[in-house]
Design an enzyme around this catalytic site. Structure first.
Site, PDB file in Angstrom:
ATOM      1  CD  GLU A   1      -2.500   1.107   3.169  1.00 39.57           C
ATOM      2  OE1 GLU A   1      -3.082   2.268   3.975  1.00 39.57           O
ATOM      3  OE2 GLU A   1      -1.403   0.445   3.899  1.00 39.57           O
ATOM      4  CD1 TRP A   2       1.333   6.654  -1.949  1.00 42.40           C
ATOM      5  CD2 TRP A   2       3.064   5.866  -2.686  1.00 42.40           C
ATOM      6  NE1 TRP A   2       2.310   8.051  -2.075  1.00 42.40           N
ATOM      7  CE2 TRP A   2       3.157   7.314  -2.170  1.00 42.40           C
ATOM      8  CE3 TRP A   2       4.616   4.750  -3.017  1.00 42.40           C
ATOM      9  CZ2 TRP A   2       4.374   7.805  -2.833  1.00 42.40           C
ATOM     10  CZ3 TRP A   2       5.936   5.962  -3.103  1.00 42.40           C
ATOM     11  CH2 TRP A   2       5.932   6.946  -2.731  1.00 42.40           C
TER      12      TRP A   2
ATOM     13  CG  ASP B   1      16.590  -2.819  10.414  1.00 44.34           C
ATOM     14  OD1 ASP B   1      17.009  -2.367  11.188  1.00 44.34           O
ATOM     15  OD2 ASP B   1      16.051  -2.655   9.596  1.00 44.34           O
TER      16      ASP B   1
HETATM   17  P1  ADP Z   1      14.890  -0.608   2.034  1.00 43.90           P
HETATM   18  O1  ADP Z   1      14.200  -2.091   2.404  1.00 43.90           O
HETATM   19  O2  ADP Z   1      15.486  -1.314   0.606  1.00 43.90           O
HETATM   20  O3  ADP Z   1      15.480  -0.262   3.604  1.00 43.90           O
HETATM   21  P2  ADP Z   1      12.119   1.352   2.796  1.00 43.90           P
HETATM   22  O4  ADP Z   1      11.391  -0.519   3.178  1.00 43.90           O
HETATM   23  O5  ADP Z   1      13.358   1.222   3.722  1.00 43.90           O
HETATM   24  O6  ADP Z   1      13.297  -0.021   1.921  1.00 43.90           O
HETATM   25  O7  ADP Z   1      11.631   1.858   2.126  1.00 43.90           O
HETATM   26  C1  ADP Z   1      12.584   2.782   2.005  1.00 43.90           C
HETATM   27  C2  ADP Z   1      11.918   4.201   1.407  1.00 43.90           C
HETATM   28  O8  ADP Z   1      10.712   4.260   1.084  1.00 43.90           O
HETATM   29  C3  ADP Z   1      11.458   4.301   2.844  1.00 43.90           C
HETATM   30  O9  ADP Z   1      12.755   5.514   3.580  1.00 43.90           O
HETATM   31  C4  ADP Z   1      10.373   5.501   3.229  1.00 43.90           C
HETATM   32  O10 ADP Z   1      10.861   6.502   2.544  1.00 43.90           O
HETATM   33  C5  ADP Z   1       9.287   5.044   1.661  1.00 43.90           C
HETATM   34  N1  ADP Z   1       8.801   3.854   1.989  1.00 43.90           N
HETATM   35  C6  ADP Z   1       8.552   2.998   2.663  1.00 43.90           C
HETATM   36  N2  ADP Z   1       7.576   1.967   2.833  1.00 43.90           N
HETATM   37  C7  ADP Z   1       6.381   3.210   2.083  1.00 43.90           C
HETATM   38  C8  ADP Z   1       5.169   2.724   1.847  1.00 43.90           C
HETATM   39  N3  ADP Z   1       4.059   1.477   1.313  1.00 43.90           N
HETATM   40  N4  ADP Z   1       4.127   3.744   0.980  1.00 43.90           N
HETATM   41  C9  ADP Z   1       5.244   5.393   0.036  1.00 43.90           C
HETATM   42  N5  ADP Z   1       6.612   5.190   1.165  1.00 43.90           N
HETATM   43  C10 ADP Z   1       7.164   4.300   1.395  1.00 43.90           C
END
Ligand code: ADP
Length: 289
Positions: free
Chosen positions: A92-93, A194
């Protein structure tokens, strides 16, 4: 590949999804991240090499389990899989905001409530997952001291020594950690695993949300300790947390042990300067027994 991901979204949501636009999203430490923009809905997609498909399967399961506790919001997993030479997960965004003092306090309270959720009577999880991209071993174990000493410190220290880190011998460190934690008998809590500041956020509506978990059942203090490791958490977060889960005696000492795991993991992921921090922490632990 992108067409296949869009089809998978349509199948999973039972609603036809067509990609109008795709943008790269910054901030991912491990994966390449994108927004997939449709006519009236957007999704968040992470991709990696095909070999990482299990990592995404575990992330989806972790998000579902946290969501099932009905205590704190996480992005809903939509689907995950493999296409051509890559693996992906679709979530989900979420539109983020800066958050207020109130949302930080609420985040503390909600995390504390999640930590009170009782879903297991042993430490571990139903499958191994990853911390960053490093495997995290979750074999169900009765004793917290055994679990943390063997599967958290022992496992990472072995990897770190294999990577050429000049660290004390594994058995010595593992046995000291086991000894120092031997009186610690927490109720197994579902932990995020984490919890640094890049993995918490506040939605545009002001609702706290946690992201990108490395879920397992452990001592709830592991999450609290990690919030202090790289900073970035408001004082109001701790006030909220403390309301529902007051700090227990000995936390300050355990904090170093719990955070050694993450610094070892950073050494294994990124190498370099983390080595001296690992040695500093190990010395503190070895001399505190
Ligand atoms: P990784 O698994 O590579 O560490 P993350 O899950 O931490 O990636 O996501 C990277 C970045 O994307 C986050 O720091 C956040 O800013 C953005 N993000 C993460 N999840 C969502 C989401 N569901 N909707 C919009 N942006 C997201």
């Amino acid at each position: 590949m992108w067409t296949q991901i869009a089809q998978h979204i349509s199948q999973s949501t039972q609603q036809e999804f067509r990609t109008k636009n795709r943008r790269s999203v910054n901030g991912g430490c491990i994966n390449q991240c994108y927004s997939l923009i449709g006519d009236n809905i957007t999704y968040f997609v992470k991709i990696n090499q095909a070999s990482q498909v299990e990592m995404f399967a575990a992330e989806a399961l972790g998000l579902k389990q946290i969501s099932d506790t009905k205590t704190i919001r996480v992005p809903q997993p939509i689907c995950w899989g493999m296409s051509e030479k890559i693996s992906y997960i679709v979530l989900e965004w979420i539109q983020f905001s800066l958050g207020t003092n109130q949302s930080w306090e609420e985040m503390g309270r909600k995390l504390g409530t999640m930590h009170h959720y009782q879903g297991a009577d042993q430490f571990g999880w139903e499958q191994n997952n990853t911390i960053g991209s490093i495997p995290q071993i979750n074999i169900w174990t009765d004793s917290w001291a055994d679990f943390f000493a063997e599967y958290r410190i022992g496992y990472q220290l072995k990897l770190a020594r294999r990577r050429g880190g000049n660290f004390p011998e594994c058995t010595q460190v593992v046995e000291m950690v086991r000894k120092l934690l031997s009186n610690r008998k927490p109720q197994p809590s579902l932990v995020h695993g984490d919890l640094w500041s890049g993995n918490v956020a506040v939605t545009q509506e002001g609702e706290p949300i946690i992201l990108d978990p490395a879920t397992y059942y452990g001592d709830h203090e592991v999450d609290l300790a990690m919030t202090e490791l790289f900073g970035g958490f408001s004082g109001r977060f701790y006030r909220g947390y403390n309301e529902v889960f007051p700090l227990e005696k000995g936390y300050q000492k355990r904090k170093t042990i719990y955070n050694l795991y993450h610094i070892l993991n950073h050494f294994n992921l990124f190498g370099g300067g983390y080595g001296s921090q690992v040695n500093h922490m190990i010395q503190r632990i070895l001399t505190s027994g």
